[in-house]
Design a protein around this motif. Sequence first.
Motif, PDB file in Angstrom:
ATOM      1  N   ASP A   1       0.829  -1.201   0.000  1.00  0.00           N
ATOM      2  CA  ASP A   1       0.000   0.000   0.000  1.00  0.00           C
ATOM      3  C   ASP A   1       0.869   1.258   0.000  1.00  0.00           C
ATOM      4  OD1 ASP A   1      -2.794   1.074   0.258  1.00  0.00           O
ATOM      5  OD2 ASP A   1      -1.937   1.965   2.070  1.00  0.00           O
TER       6      ASP A   1
ATOM      7  N   VAL B   1      -8.291  -5.352 -12.507  1.00  0.00           N
ATOM      8  CA  VAL B   1      -7.371  -4.972 -11.418  1.00  0.00           C
ATOM      9  C   VAL B   1      -5.959  -5.509 -11.628  1.00  0.00           C
ATOM     10  CG1 VAL B   1      -9.235  -4.741  -9.744  1.00  0.00           C
ATOM     11  CG2 VAL B   1      -8.054  -6.939  -9.960  1.00  0.00           C
TER      12      VAL B   1
ATOM     13  N   LYS C   1      -3.119   2.357  -4.432  1.00  0.00           N
ATOM     14  CA  LYS C   1      -3.288   1.735  -3.113  1.00  0.00           C
ATOM     15  C   LYS C   1      -3.274   0.226  -3.305  1.00  0.00           C
ATOM     16  CE  LYS C   1      -7.295   3.758  -2.751  1.00  0.00           C
ATOM     17  NZ  LYS C   1      -8.618   4.229  -2.267  1.00  0.00           N
TER      18      LYS C   1
ATOM     19  N   TYR D   1      -4.739  -3.622  -2.813  1.00  0.00           N
ATOM     20  CA  TYR D   1      -5.997  -4.340  -2.631  1.00  0.00           C
ATOM     21  C   TYR D   1      -5.889  -5.098  -1.314  1.00  0.00           C
ATOM     22  CZ  TYR D   1      -7.072  -3.094  -7.401  1.00  0.00           C
ATOM     23  OH  TYR D   1      -7.342  -2.372  -8.538  1.00  0.00           O
TER      24      TYR D   1
ATOM     25  N   THR E   1     -11.301  -4.854   1.974  1.00  0.00           N
ATOM     26  CA  THR E   1     -11.916  -3.920   1.023  1.00  0.00           C
ATOM     27  C   THR E   1     -11.960  -4.478  -0.399  1.00  0.00           C
ATOM     28  OG1 THR E   1      -9.755  -2.851   0.690  1.00  0.00           O
ATOM     29  CG2 THR E   1     -11.212  -1.883   2.347  1.00  0.00           C
TER      30      THR E   1
ATOM     31  N   SER F   1     -15.324  -4.311  -2.559  1.00  0.00           N
ATOM     32  CA  SER F   1     -15.682  -2.967  -3.025  1.00  0.00           C
ATOM     33  C   SER F   1     -14.679  -2.460  -4.061  1.00  0.00           C
ATOM     34  CB  SER F   1     -15.773  -1.989  -1.850  1.00  0.00           C
ATOM     35  OG  SER F   1     -14.530  -1.856  -1.196  1.00  0.00           O
ATOM     36  N   GLN F   2     -13.400  -2.828  -3.921  1.00  0.00           N
ATOM     37  CA  GLN F   2     -12.388  -2.396  -4.877  1.00  0.00           C
ATOM     38  C   GLN F   2     -12.575  -3.072  -6.236  1.00  0.00           C
ATOM     39  OE1 GLN F   2      -9.022  -3.318  -2.227  1.00  0.00           O
ATOM     40  NE2 GLN F   2      -8.351  -1.197  -2.466  1.00  0.00           N
TER      41      GLN F   2
ATOM     42  N   GLU G   1     -15.621  -1.391  -7.773  1.00  0.00           N
ATOM     43  CA  GLU G   1     -15.355  -0.018  -8.192  1.00  0.00           C
ATOM     44  C   GLU G   1     -14.540   0.036  -9.478  1.00  0.00           C
ATOM     45  OE1 GLU G   1     -13.298   4.128  -6.524  1.00  0.00           O
ATOM     46  OE2 GLU G   1     -13.262   2.318  -5.293  1.00  0.00           O
ATOM     47  N   GLN G   2     -13.471  -0.770  -9.552  1.00  0.00           N
ATOM     48  CA  GLN G   2     -12.616  -0.740 -10.738  1.00  0.00           C
ATOM     49  C   GLN G   2     -13.329  -1.282 -11.970  1.00  0.00           C
ATOM     50  OE1 GLN G   2     -10.605   1.473  -8.944  1.00  0.00           O
ATOM     51  NE2 GLN G   2      -9.553   0.921 -10.822  1.00  0.00           N
TER      52      GLN G   2
END
Length: 239
Positions: A32, A143, A157, A159, A163, A166-167, A170-171
Amino acid sequence: MKYIKTILLAGLLLVVQQGTSQVTDQFFAKADSFFKSYVSNGRVNYKAVKENPEALQEALRLAKTVRVNPEDAKTYQAFWINTYNLLVIEGIVAAYPVKSPLAINGFFDGKKHEVGGENITLNAIENELLRKNFKEEARFHFVLVCAGLGCPPIINKAYLPSTLESQLQEQTVLALNNPSFIQLKGKKVLLSQIFEWYKEDFTRNGDEIDFLNRFRKEPLDPKTKVGYYPYDWTLNDTK
């Protein structure tokens, strides 16, 4: 005596599990921090990484010692997604300056990497560890970043298991609502060659239009014809 041995074994296993969990957490934290430092606007500052490789090297050193189990799906998936993206960056940096990952011989299917208890190529991470183990999860394609501009953009950031859902969502939503990625041409839609190369992933529960419409804010007509535009392998370098 047997009872005492059982207690000692259980205690030892707990210590090992805690140690493994701690290393995994350290990996996610280092990854991260690295992405936050060297990724912006979907591009990687390869020049800066080459000049200061310590953060990348530390994250990959930790990746060598991490052990994840596909039964712990979110941790497993998050680890291998991050590791794939880090290894791609490492491979580019080793040859930098370079115009494309395809300019590096064996970049995806030749060079093997010692990570996560495996000695494995980038293609095998994608196809054997992720796609094969989680056949219903087509969102991996949005991703995993191959260093080409044809890929959906890399994020700044890591993965994380907590999260990841949601990641991934979102992507995928971002990619499938991006008019440059999903190109509407009258009654036809032109898709990235990702959809052509991995067609089976997007047509398990319908056709490609059905898949797109699961994530699009403005659904396409089910009768929309599908074509593919050439993949852009130009390096996703910062300008």
